[in-house]
Design an enzyme around this catalytic site. Structure first.
Site, PDB file in Angstrom:
ATOM      1  N   GLY A  31       0.731  -1.043  -0.014  1.00  0.00           N
ATOM      2  CA  GLY A  31      -0.025   0.058   0.095  1.00  0.00           C
ATOM      3  C   GLY A  31       1.093   1.237  -0.084  1.00  0.00           C
ATOM      4  O   GLY A  31       2.002   1.193   0.452  1.00  0.00           O
ATOM      5  N   GLN A  77       2.760   9.789   1.861  1.00  0.00           N
ATOM      6  CA  GLN A  77       4.085   9.306   1.940  1.00  0.00           C
ATOM      7  C   GLN A  77       5.085   9.963   0.754  1.00  0.00           C
ATOM      8  O   GLN A  77       6.310   9.630   1.065  1.00  0.00           O
ATOM      9  CB  GLN A  77       4.011   7.929   1.982  1.00  0.00           C
ATOM     10  CG  GLN A  77       3.264   7.457   3.200  1.00  0.00           C
ATOM     11  CD  GLN A  77       3.013   5.620   3.137  1.00  0.00           C
ATOM     12  OE1 GLN A  77       2.244   5.272   2.421  1.00  0.00           O
ATOM     13  NE2 GLN A  77       4.107   5.108   3.600  1.00  0.00           N
ATOM     14  N   CYS A  84       5.412  -0.515   7.536  1.00  0.00           N
ATOM     15  CA  CYS A  84       5.087   0.834   7.053  1.00  0.00           C
ATOM     16  C   CYS A  84       6.489   1.178   6.022  1.00  0.00           C
ATOM     17  O   CYS A  84       7.565   1.358   6.618  1.00  0.00           O
ATOM     18  CB  CYS A  84       4.763   2.029   7.903  1.00  0.00           C
ATOM     19  SG  CYS A  84       4.398   3.590   7.155  1.00  0.00           S
ATOM     20  N   LEU A  85       6.296   1.701   4.937  1.00  0.00           N
ATOM     21  CA  LEU A  85       7.474   2.049   4.265  1.00  0.00           C
ATOM     22  C   LEU A  85       7.951   3.334   4.744  1.00  0.00           C
ATOM     23  O   LEU A  85       9.116   3.351   4.488  1.00  0.00           O
ATOM     24  CB  LEU A  85       6.859   2.081   2.598  1.00  0.00           C
ATOM     25  CG  LEU A  85       6.699   0.845   2.111  1.00  0.00           C
ATOM     26  CD1 LEU A  85       5.826   1.254   0.863  1.00  0.00           C
ATOM     27  CD2 LEU A  85       7.595  -0.182   1.927  1.00  0.00           C
ATOM     28  N   HIS A 128      -4.811   1.717   7.618  1.00  0.00           N
ATOM     29  CA  HIS A 128      -3.482   2.146   7.664  1.00  0.00           C
ATOM     30  C   HIS A 128      -3.209   3.371   6.867  1.00  0.00           C
ATOM     31  O   HIS A 128      -2.517   4.245   7.233  1.00  0.00           O
ATOM     32  CB  HIS A 128      -2.513   0.959   7.533  1.00  0.00           C
ATOM     33  CG  HIS A 128      -0.937   1.227   7.586  1.00  0.00           C
ATOM     34  ND1 HIS A 128      -0.037   0.879   8.594  1.00  0.00           N
ATOM     35  CD2 HIS A 128      -0.168   2.142   6.815  1.00  0.00           C
ATOM     36  CE1 HIS A 128       1.211   1.292   8.206  1.00  0.00           C
ATOM     37  NE2 HIS A 128       1.168   2.047   7.288  1.00  0.00           N
ATOM     38  N   GLU A 129      -3.518   3.107   5.524  1.00  0.00           N
ATOM     39  CA  GLU A 129      -3.323   4.248   4.586  1.00  0.00           C
ATOM     40  C   GLU A 129      -4.256   5.512   4.786  1.00  0.00           C
ATOM     41  O   GLU A 129      -3.718   6.695   4.683  1.00  0.00           O
ATOM     42  CB  GLU A 129      -3.414   3.588   3.088  1.00  0.00           C
ATOM     43  CG  GLU A 129      -2.736   2.524   2.355  1.00  0.00           C
ATOM     44  CD  GLU A 129      -1.278   2.674   3.095  1.00  0.00           C
ATOM     45  OE1 GLU A 129      -0.839   3.554   3.077  1.00  0.00           O
ATOM     46  OE2 GLU A 129      -0.621   1.442   3.263  1.00  0.00           O
ATOM     47  N   HIS A 132      -2.561   7.680   7.120  1.00  0.00           N
ATOM     48  CA  HIS A 132      -1.299   8.283   6.427  1.00  0.00           C
ATOM     49  C   HIS A 132      -2.329   9.833   5.940  1.00  0.00           C
ATOM     50  O   HIS A 132      -1.419  10.732   6.083  1.00  0.00           O
ATOM     51  CB  HIS A 132      -1.010   7.644   5.373  1.00  0.00           C
ATOM     52  CG  HIS A 132       0.285   6.817   5.645  1.00  0.00           C
ATOM     53  ND1 HIS A 132       1.391   7.259   6.565  1.00  0.00           N
ATOM     54  CD2 HIS A 132       0.361   5.549   5.542  1.00  0.00           C
ATOM     55  CE1 HIS A 132       2.126   6.373   6.785  1.00  0.00           C
ATOM     56  NE2 HIS A 132       1.728   5.027   6.015  1.00  0.00           N
TER      57      HIS A 132
END
Ligand code: K1U
Ligand code: ZN
Length: 167
Positions: free
Chosen positions: A46, A51, A91-92, A133-134, A137
């Protein structure tokens, strides 16, 4: 297409609240393509526009094993949720850090696709966790911020130590 730079926690820009997309233009479609390329290259399942330092409500997700089931969510809204799950997340923007967050087990989300068509998606398991989660963000929240102050401080110290070792 291009691979975009992913902001790394604790970059303050990760705390920006994204604005709704008013019109799906060629610029938005090109950003979606770049986000998908960036997510697949990372690799991740994702990515939120926040991000990659674009503060508009756009998410790309692909939780398939074949990496060919791209989901695009523009202006996503959770319209129903149920149950509780505590899934191990990554998480990236917080590389190498994994941990559980308590979230809804199933969510129904309403969004626009890249063609501007509205759709409703029912999800559970990893997909439901990833959507939540996204969406966090897009609201400027990073998953580690669900944890205690002490655990956040330890996480930050680990990240700083790692960053020093690659410099
Ligand atoms: O938001 C992000 O940084 C993407 C994140 C999504 C996510 C993963 C797990 C639980 C919740 C949200 C990631 O993709 S982290 C990387 C990852 O999970 C993964 C990487 C390679 C293969 C399989 C998974
Ligand atoms: Zn993330």
């Amino acid at each position: 297409m291009a691979i975009l730079k992913i902001l790394q926690y604790p970059d303050e820009r990760l705390h920006t609240v994204a604005a709704p997309v008013a019109h799906i233009t060629d610029r938005i479609r090109s950003l979606i393509e770049d986000m998908a390329e960036t997510m697949y290259a990372a690799p991740g399942i994702g990515l939120a526009a926040t991000q990659v330092d674009f503060h508009e409500r756009i998410i790309v997700i692909d939780t398939s094993e074949t990496h060919d089931q791209l989901l695009v969510l523009i202006n996503p809204e959770i319209i129903a949720s149920s149950g509780i799950s505590d899934y191990e997340e990554g998480c990236l923007s917080v590389p190498g850090i994994y941990g559980k967050v308590q979230r809804a087990e199933s969510v129904t989300v309403k969004a626009l696709n890249a063609q501007g068509e509205s759709y409703v998606l029912e999800s559970d398991g990893l997909l439901a966790v990833c959507i939540q989660h996204e969406m966090d963000h897009l609201m400027g929240k990073v998953f580690v911020e669900y944890w205690s102050r002490l655990r956040q401080a330890r996480t930050l110290a680990r990240l700083k130590k790692k960053q020093r070792s690659v410099m």
